[in-house]
Design an enzyme around this catalytic site. Sequence first.
Site, PDB file in Angstrom:
ATOM      1  N   ASP A  16       0.433  32.365 -28.344  1.00  0.00           N
ATOM      2  CA  ASP A  16       1.472  33.371 -27.607  1.00  0.00           C
ATOM      3  C   ASP A  16       0.784  33.691 -26.299  1.00  0.00           C
ATOM      4  O   ASP A  16      -0.543  34.065 -26.147  1.00  0.00           O
ATOM      5  CB  ASP A  16       1.224  34.973 -28.648  1.00  0.00           C
ATOM      6  CG  ASP A  16       1.710  36.055 -28.029  1.00  0.00           C
ATOM      7  OD1 ASP A  16       2.567  35.504 -27.114  1.00  0.00           O
ATOM      8  OD2 ASP A  16       1.537  37.008 -28.418  1.00  0.00           O
ATOM      9  N   ASP A  25      16.962  17.233 -39.060  1.00  0.00           N
ATOM     10  CA  ASP A  25      16.612  18.233 -40.309  1.00  0.00           C
ATOM     11  C   ASP A  25      17.808  18.095 -41.191  1.00  0.00           C
ATOM     12  O   ASP A  25      18.960  17.950 -40.986  1.00  0.00           O
ATOM     13  CB  ASP A  25      16.870  19.534 -39.675  1.00  0.00           C
ATOM     14  CG  ASP A  25      16.517  20.789 -40.829  1.00  0.00           C
ATOM     15  OD1 ASP A  25      15.569  20.653 -41.475  1.00  0.00           O
ATOM     16  OD2 ASP A  25      17.500  21.659 -41.242  1.00  0.00           O
ATOM     17  N   GLU A  44      14.199  13.927 -41.556  1.00  0.00           N
ATOM     18  CA  GLU A  44      13.897  14.635 -42.685  1.00  0.00           C
ATOM     19  C   GLU A  44      14.666  14.268 -44.022  1.00  0.00           C
ATOM     20  O   GLU A  44      15.781  14.551 -44.298  1.00  0.00           O
ATOM     21  CB  GLU A  44      13.923  16.186 -42.656  1.00  0.00           C
ATOM     22  CG  GLU A  44      12.945  16.655 -43.698  1.00  0.00           C
ATOM     23  CD  GLU A  44      13.498  17.972 -44.080  1.00  0.00           C
ATOM     24  OE1 GLU A  44      12.983  18.725 -45.211  1.00  0.00           O
ATOM     25  OE2 GLU A  44      14.754  18.319 -43.643  1.00  0.00           O
ATOM     26  N   ASN A  48       2.427  35.872 -23.910  1.00  0.00           N
ATOM     27  CA  ASN A  48       2.754  37.317 -23.437  1.00  0.00           C
ATOM     28  C   ASN A  48       2.530  38.537 -24.170  1.00  0.00           C
ATOM     29  O   ASN A  48       3.079  39.448 -24.213  1.00  0.00           O
ATOM     30  CB  ASN A  48       4.337  37.263 -22.903  1.00  0.00           C
ATOM     31  CG  ASN A  48       5.160  37.056 -24.198  1.00  0.00           C
ATOM     32  OD1 ASN A  48       4.741  36.748 -25.240  1.00  0.00           O
ATOM     33  ND2 ASN A  48       6.629  37.344 -24.109  1.00  0.00           N
ATOM     34  N   ASP A  73       4.927  30.873 -28.094  1.00  0.00           N
ATOM     35  CA  ASP A  73       5.957  30.647 -27.211  1.00  0.00           C
ATOM     36  C   ASP A  73       5.549  29.388 -26.529  1.00  0.00           C
ATOM     37  O   ASP A  73       4.535  28.639 -26.790  1.00  0.00           O
ATOM     38  CB  ASP A  73       6.111  31.630 -26.358  1.00  0.00           C
ATOM     39  CG  ASP A  73       4.694  32.191 -25.893  1.00  0.00           C
ATOM     40  OD1 ASP A  73       4.047  31.341 -25.430  1.00  0.00           O
ATOM     41  OD2 ASP A  73       4.644  33.563 -25.792  1.00  0.00           O
ATOM     42  N   ASP A  82       3.113  39.276 -27.273  1.00  0.00           N
ATOM     43  CA  ASP A  82       4.090  39.934 -28.084  1.00  0.00           C
ATOM     44  C   ASP A  82       4.108  39.640 -29.584  1.00  0.00           C
ATOM     45  O   ASP A  82       4.834  40.064 -30.540  1.00  0.00           O
ATOM     46  CB  ASP A  82       5.586  39.753 -27.723  1.00  0.00           C
ATOM     47  CG  ASP A  82       6.081  38.287 -27.963  1.00  0.00           C
ATOM     48  OD1 ASP A  82       4.919  37.542 -28.124  1.00  0.00           O
ATOM     49  OD2 ASP A  82       7.305  37.981 -27.509  1.00  0.00           O
TER      50      ASP A  82
END
Length: 554
Positions: A20, A199, A256, A22, A28, A24
């Site tokens: 992370d 996927d 997948e 930032n 990210d 929060d």
Amino acid sequence: MVNWYDKAIIYQIYPKSFQDTNDDGIGDLQGVTKRLRYIKDMGFNTIWLNPIFVSPQVDNGYDVSNYFAIDPILGDTDDFSEMIEKAHKLGLHIIWDLPINHTSDEHPWFKDAVNNANSIFKDYYIWHDAVDGHEPNNWGSFFGGSVWEQNPTNSNEYYFHLFDKKMPDLNWKNPEVQKSVADIAKFWLEKGVDGFRLDAFIHIAKANLDQNSLMTDEKFPIDDTFYAKLPAVKDYMAGFVKEIKEYKPDAFLFGEASSAKARDAAEYTRPDGNVCDVVVNSDNYGEVYDDSNKDIPKFFQNRQLSLDSLKRTYVTWESVLDHVSLPTLTWGNHDISRVLDRLNLPVEDDKVTKLLAMLLFLQRGIPVVYYGEEIGMHGLKYQKITDFDDQRALDLINSLRQKSYDDKTILNLLNNQDEMTARGPMQWDDSQYHGFSKQQPWNWAQTDTNNVDQEITDDNSVMTFYRKLLRVKKHECFTSGNYQLLITDPKIYAYLRKTTESKGLVIANFSDQKKTFALPKVAWKSVLTNESIKKTGGTIELGPWGCCALESRK
Ligand code: GLC
Ligand code: CA
């Protein structure tokens, strides 16, 4: 033809849980960028990111509402461009998840299909009228209940969803769908992505919807017969894949295929097949399940690694895929608990963790390492069953509570097997949230103390071992040599890798007893081991859980 991905060594990142930047509490894309150097230095050359498109996050990003933008919780298109550019400068390739079987119900196509009587997108999804006021058939969804949900604007009609009801399935019969998904792929290839994890592609074709399953264990049984690996999968994929490959011939298509057996994998990866370059399944862990208690669904049953089963698995995959494609080599992913929690092995001893890595990744194939495995990270340990909020966990809690199981027993099953435990923050240092964030991570519970900072300087750490191992993997014999499993002591896993120039040999003692192994008669040099090895004459002695990789020039 040799493609870059024939030498791929993949690092799987769950972006929300990696780094992370930032504060929060959510990982990210800038966090991925920040750690590219780390990934490169570890020896990986390819990154697979779980989904990063705009999503209501019903299924952690697998429910996409806009395929042309990055979810704001992860960053924006500039962050994406910076990440790709810096990765490419370091010689790293990036692929990411492209959910192609379904969208979010908040996707504009679905919204239009539901709200607009003449929508051109109606046929993008799968519909059926109610039958006698009920669901059209008894097929069960992977996420529980029926695959059918009423059209919110017409209660006499249902739409099809194999996963959550907020994830309607696309109708791949419709050539417009095939074309629209190819357009999405090309949009991101243009922006620099090197390929995709496709996927759930084995589910894009469905059988005749008027058919019922004959399974009777549940009201809505999950019956793959009607929606997995149907022949039309290959037909639907062909046009889509051809378009991608014409646009970018070296785009890596990593499919997948969770329930694929070796022969399915071969069918989907034949060089002339226009389906995928490689496939990954979720069944190659050599696990045997304790099914003595019928109250516990298979997913949550305790399991043990059976060396015999692992040998059978890999001798099959390596043989069936020989001269077809590369197997994928993995101990896990975001859909199950971490390998160190799942297999009931004495993993307090790092030797075991190192052995698991060596015996798997030096085989013929593409290693896929789930973030954190390289530091021997365990999954999160939750304190209460109410901390679990994924559907499968909720269903288990419900059903076992009804049968009067106590919370402690249920918690144990969840902590050992549930996927949420595998989605904890990456552990970079020994600070409160392990250098992942200054805020409490979005997914948080008790962790172990393993971390990158401490392991990076420790010659005996799991991380140092992984680094050496990935270097050895790049030696010619371990990248491109053919594969032969050796018949030996039932507690030893041993195989040869051979090219015309060199030979590699891996021996792993899967027991807490000393073992000796007679080496094939050539001059062997040890290249990596998890203990101090004793080689006398033509024999090698391995201590409990000892493993060793050797090489010889011809
Ligand atoms: C794949 C993903 C899983 C997701 C599902 C639906 O199996 O690995 O996490 O829930 O597809 O998109
Ligand atoms: Ca963040």
